[in-house]
Scaffold this motif. Structure first.
Motif, PDB file in Angstrom:
ATOM      1  N   UNK A   1      47.266  34.484  43.031  1.00 52.71           N
ATOM      2  CA  UNK A   1      46.106  33.765  42.428  1.00 52.71           C
ATOM      3  C   UNK A   1      44.912  34.517  42.669  1.00 52.71           C
ATOM      4  N   UNK A   2      44.781  34.716  43.934  1.00 51.64           N
ATOM      5  CA  UNK A   2      43.410  35.623  44.217  1.00 51.64           C
ATOM      6  C   UNK A   2      43.138  36.748  43.417  1.00 51.64           C
ATOM      7  N   UNK A   3      44.291  37.544  43.410  1.00 54.03           N
ATOM      8  CA  UNK A   3      44.232  38.738  42.574  1.00 54.03           C
ATOM      9  C   UNK A   3      43.970  38.412  41.155  1.00 54.03           C
ATOM     10  N   UNK A   4      44.504  37.482  40.635  1.00 56.41           N
ATOM     11  CA  UNK A   4      44.492  36.881  39.110  1.00 56.41           C
ATOM     12  C   UNK A   4      43.164  36.586  38.842  1.00 56.41           C
ATOM     13  N   UNK A   5      42.425  35.740  39.580  1.00 57.10           N
ATOM     14  CA  UNK A   5      41.100  35.682  39.307  1.00 57.10           C
ATOM     15  C   UNK A   5      40.371  36.510  39.611  1.00 57.10           C
ATOM     16  N   UNK A   6      40.385  37.547  40.512  1.00 59.38           N
ATOM     17  CA  UNK A   6      39.529  38.573  40.290  1.00 59.38           C
ATOM     18  C   UNK A   6      39.666  39.474  39.226  1.00 59.38           C
ATOM     19  N   UNK A   7      40.811  39.754  38.858  1.00 56.88           N
ATOM     20  CA  UNK A   7      41.066  40.578  37.496  1.00 56.88           C
ATOM     21  C   UNK A   7      40.700  39.987  36.259  1.00 56.88           C
ATOM     22  N   UNK A   8      41.190  38.713  36.077  1.00 50.05           N
ATOM     23  CA  UNK A   8      40.761  37.965  34.837  1.00 50.05           C
ATOM     24  C   UNK A   8      39.738  37.104  34.725  1.00 50.05           C
ATOM     25  N   UNK A   9      38.995  36.816  35.922  1.00 53.17           N
ATOM     26  CA  UNK A   9      37.814  35.609  35.940  1.00 53.17           C
ATOM     27  C   UNK A   9      38.175  34.274  35.857  1.00 53.17           C
ATOM     28  N   UNK A  10      39.481  33.953  36.049  1.00 53.49           N
ATOM     29  CA  UNK A  10      39.851  32.665  36.118  1.00 53.49           C
ATOM     30  C   UNK A  10      41.415  32.718  36.868  1.00 53.49           C
ATOM     31  N   UNK A  11      41.775  31.553  37.297  1.00 47.91           N
ATOM     32  CA  UNK A  11      42.892  31.300  38.032  1.00 47.91           C
ATOM     33  C   UNK A  11      44.233  31.214  37.295  1.00 47.91           C
ATOM     34  N   UNK A  12      45.357  31.682  37.701  1.00 45.96           N
ATOM     35  CA  UNK A  12      46.645  31.198  36.705  1.00 45.96           C
ATOM     36  C   UNK A  12      46.681  30.097  35.994  1.00 45.96           C
ATOM     37  N   UNK A  13      46.361  29.018  36.884  1.00 38.64           N
ATOM     38  CA  UNK A  13      46.542  27.530  36.309  1.00 38.64           C
ATOM     39  C   UNK A  13      45.616  27.635  34.960  1.00 38.64           C
ATOM     40  N   UNK A  14      44.325  27.932  35.139  1.00 38.75           N
ATOM     41  CA  UNK A  14      43.343  28.074  34.130  1.00 38.75           C
ATOM     42  C   UNK A  14      43.912  28.702  32.960  1.00 38.75           C
ATOM     43  N   UNK A  15      44.439  29.902  33.226  1.00 42.09           N
ATOM     44  CA  UNK A  15      45.247  30.590  32.004  1.00 42.09           C
ATOM     45  C   UNK A  15      46.100  29.807  31.443  1.00 42.09           C
TER      46      UNK A  15
END
Length: 150
Positions: free
Chosen positions: A124-138
Motif C-alpha cells: 500500500x505504501x509503495x502503491x500510494x507513492x507510485x500512483x498517488x492513491x491507495x490500492x483501496x482507492x484504486x
C-alpha cells in the motif's frame, strides 16, 4: 602496424596525424559500441528475468549472483539501459501487475503477495507513492468507470 605504434614511430604531417587520429577515434567508437551492445543484451536479459520472476523474493544479491557481477555493476548496467535501478523497475512492474488483480476485487493482502510484496502494508505504501492513491482507492475508482462484471 597498429595505430598506436604508427603514431609513436612515424613522423607524420598534419594530414597524416589527422588520419591517424580519425582511425583511432573510429576504433574507440567501435569498441564502445561493442561494449554497449553486450551491456544492453545483459540488461534485456535481466529485465526479462525480473518480469518473469516478479512474484518471487528477488534481491540485488541474488541478481548479482545469477548474472555474475557485483551489485554495483548490475545497477549501473541496468540504469544505463533503462534509467531505473533494477529494484525500482521491479517495484514499478509489480505495481503494474497489481492493477488487474485489484480490479478483479482481490484483497490488498492477496494482491500484495501475488505480485511479490511481503505484506499489504508495504504494498500500500509503495502503491500510494507510485500512483498517488491507495490500492483501496484504486479499487473504488472502478465504480467511477461503470464497468460491469461479465
Amino acid at each position: 602496424m597498429d595505430t598506436f605504434t604508427a603514431v609513436q614511430e612515424e613522423e607524420l604531417d598534419f594530414l597524416g596525424n589527422s588520419q591517424q587520429a580519425f582511425t583511432l577515434f573510429l576504433k574507440i567508437k567501435k569498441e564502445i559500441s561493442n561494449i554497449q551492445i553486450k551491456t544492453n543484451a545483459q540488461s534485456l536479459i535481466l529485465k526479462k528475468y525480473l518480469e518473469e520472476n516478479y512474484a518471487t523474493d528477488i534481491g540485488l544479491d541474488k541478481m548479482a549472483e545469477i548474472f555474475d557481477m557485483s551489485k554495483f555493476q548490475l545497477i549501473r548496467m541496468f540504469e544505463g539501459a533503462f534509467h531505473y535501478t533494477p529494484m525500482a523497475y521491479l517495484r514499478k512492474y509489480r505495481i503494474l501487475c497489481s492493477f488487474k488483480l485489484l480490479w478483479e476485487n482481490k484483497s490488498v493482502d492477496e494482491t500484495a503477495k501475488a505480485v511479490g510484496f511481503s505484506n499489504g502494508n508495504y504494498f500500500s505504501k509503495i502503491f500510494k507513492f507510485e500512483m498517488g492513491m491507495t490500492p483501496t482507492e484504486y479499487k473504488l475508482s472502478k465504480k467511477n468507470y461503470h464497468i460491469e462484471e461479465m
